[in-house]
Design a protein around this motif. Structure first.
Motif, PDB file in Angstrom:
ATOM      1  N   SER A 154       0.830  -1.203   0.000  1.00  0.00           N
ATOM      2  CA  SER A 154       0.000   0.000   0.000  1.00  0.00           C
ATOM      3  C   SER A 154       0.863   1.250   0.000  1.00  0.00           C
ATOM      4  O   SER A 154       1.997   1.243   0.498  1.00  0.00           O
TER       5      SER A 154
ATOM      6  N   ASN B 295      -4.883   6.723  -1.820  1.00  0.00           N
ATOM      7  CA  ASN B 295      -4.362   5.484  -1.228  1.00  0.00           C
ATOM      8  C   ASN B 295      -4.474   4.390  -2.284  1.00  0.00           C
ATOM      9  O   ASN B 295      -5.553   4.150  -2.818  1.00  0.00           O
TER      10      ASN B 295
ATOM     11  N   ILE C 266       3.382   0.901   2.900  1.00  0.00           N
ATOM     12  CA  ILE C 266       3.462  -0.264   3.782  1.00  0.00           C
ATOM     13  C   ILE C 266       4.299  -1.327   3.087  1.00  0.00           C
ATOM     14  O   ILE C 266       3.970  -1.781   1.984  1.00  0.00           O
TER      15      ILE C 266
ATOM     16  N   SER D  54       3.123   7.795   3.129  1.00  0.00           N
ATOM     17  CA  SER D  54       3.900   6.651   3.582  1.00  0.00           C
ATOM     18  C   SER D  54       3.494   5.440   2.752  1.00  0.00           C
ATOM     19  O   SER D  54       2.523   5.496   1.992  1.00  0.00           O
TER      20      SER D  54
HETATM   21  C1  LIG Z   1      -4.705   2.503   2.668  1.00  0.00           C
HETATM   22  O1  LIG Z   1      -6.014   2.139   3.067  1.00  0.00           O
HETATM   23  C2  LIG Z   1      -6.090   0.824   3.634  1.00  0.00           C
HETATM   24  C3  LIG Z   1      -7.554   0.507   3.851  1.00  0.00           C
HETATM   25  O2  LIG Z   1      -8.146   1.481   4.644  1.00  0.00           O
HETATM   26  C4  LIG Z   1      -5.290   0.807   4.909  1.00  0.00           C
HETATM   27  O3  LIG Z   1      -5.325  -0.480   5.494  1.00  0.00           O
HETATM   28  C5  LIG Z   1      -3.844   1.176   4.598  1.00  0.00           C
HETATM   29  O4  LIG Z   1      -3.105   1.263   5.785  1.00  0.00           O
HETATM   30  C6  LIG Z   1      -3.763   2.497   3.863  1.00  0.00           C
HETATM   31  N1  LIG Z   1      -2.405   2.687   3.374  1.00  0.00           N
HETATM   32  C7  LIG Z   1      -1.507   3.488   3.948  1.00  0.00           C
HETATM   33  C8  LIG Z   1      -0.166   3.512   3.307  1.00  0.00           C
HETATM   34  O5  LIG Z   1      -1.768   4.186   4.910  1.00  0.00           O
END
Ligand SMILES: *[C@@H]1O[C@H](CO)[C@@H](O)[C@H](O)[C@H]1NC(C)=O
Ligand SMILES: *[C@@H]1O[C@H](CO)[C@@H](O)[C@H](O)[C@H]1NC(C)=O
Length: 273
Positions: free
Chosen positions: A89, A170, A236, A234
């Protein structure tokens, strides 16, 4: 929609793009409202096109021992990319800037930029992304929000975007060729959620925050001038949040440098140059 000059309503589903299927939902302050799909755009974002693999090290001599930042040059991307495995993500926030014609660009050249976040495309040809485009059409700026999953063309998502709006996008990979892109007009509380499946297989080995000189047909559009712009956000990576602070920076160099990326803490700053 008044963006007609920049969008092509008629596009026949090619064999390649028909594999990529999007479905959208729209929300106002969290409540679902009708979503009307915009036309497929004639613009397409591309994977990173490197003009030089010569990596320049930038050492901040004012701070002893500060880690070096690597900058690469590209003909189409400006911004920051984090690489490694495995990105699920990425989120980014930016303001849609007032763009300008560069000296030497004719009034008919309709210069443009796009700003987006995405997964992949830095070291491979897959790419899932969402963002905004801005273009000067007959001297006035028009903006649109879009999503894209290569190899299909980008799709306009009918989220009204005005110059000066704060946008958060996102992009989340939910499988090797599926994902969810959420675009939010933070200023107004409107958001569009697009779910996609099909398209190029994602390797999930990069996440990026990019201001792009994108393609129309198979050539780059005239690249507009822009005020210094930023991305915050950011990504993930293997379940852990990473900031752009460790990213490789990317400058756009065509016949000269047109956009330079720097970092201020974990904020990516893009300067017209
Ligand atoms: C993007 O959205 C998803 C679903 O809400 C969430 O789990 C995720 O942490 C978000 N991505 C970031 C990089 O914050
Ligand atoms: C986003 O917010 C701006 C206000 O800054 C507004 O002009 C624009 O129409 C909004 N878009 C939507 C879809 O509400």
């Amino acid at each position: 929609m008044k963006f007609a000059a920049a969008l092509v309503a008629l596009i026949s589903a090619s064999l390649v793009s028909s594999e990529v299927v999007w479905s959208f939902k729209k929300y106002q302050d969290g409540v679902e409202v009708d979503f009307e799909e915009g036309p497929v755009t004639k613009f397409q974002s591309q994977a990173l096109q490197k003009v030089s693999d010569a990596r320049r090290k930038r050492i901040d001599s004012r701070i002893a021992g500060r880690s070096t930042q690597t900058t690469v040059t590209s003909s189409n991307w400006c911004g920051a990319a984090v690489t490694g495995t495995t990105f699920s993500s990425v989120v980014g926030t930016w303001t849609v800037p007032a763009i300008t014609r560069r000296s030497g660009q004719s009034s008919g050249s309709e210069p443009a930029i796009s700003q987006w976040v995405g997964i992949d495309g830095y070291s491979d040809d897959a790419l899932i992304q969402g963002g905004t485009i801005s273009q000067l059409v007959s001297g006035s700026q028009q903006n649109a929000a879009w999503t894209e999953m290569l190899p299909a063309a980008s799709k306009d998502v009918s989220l009204t975007v005005e110059t000066g709006d704060k946008i958060t996008v996102n992009v989340t990979a939910t499988g090797t060729s599926s994902g969810t892109v959420t675009l939010e007009n933070v200023t107004r509380g409107t958001s569009v959620v697009g779910k996609v499946s099909g398209g190029s297989r994602l390797s999930q080995n990069s996440a990026e925050w990019i201001l792009e000189d994108f393609e129309e047909g198979s050539s780059l559009v005239a690249f507009a001038g822009f005020p210094t712009s930023t991305f915050t956000g950011s990504a993930i990576k293997s379940g852990t949040s990473v900031s752009p602070a460790s990213a490789t920076l990317i400058d756009i160099v065509q016949s000269s440098t047109l956009c330079s990326a720097t970092l201020s803490g974990s904020t990516v700053e893009l300067s017209d140059s």
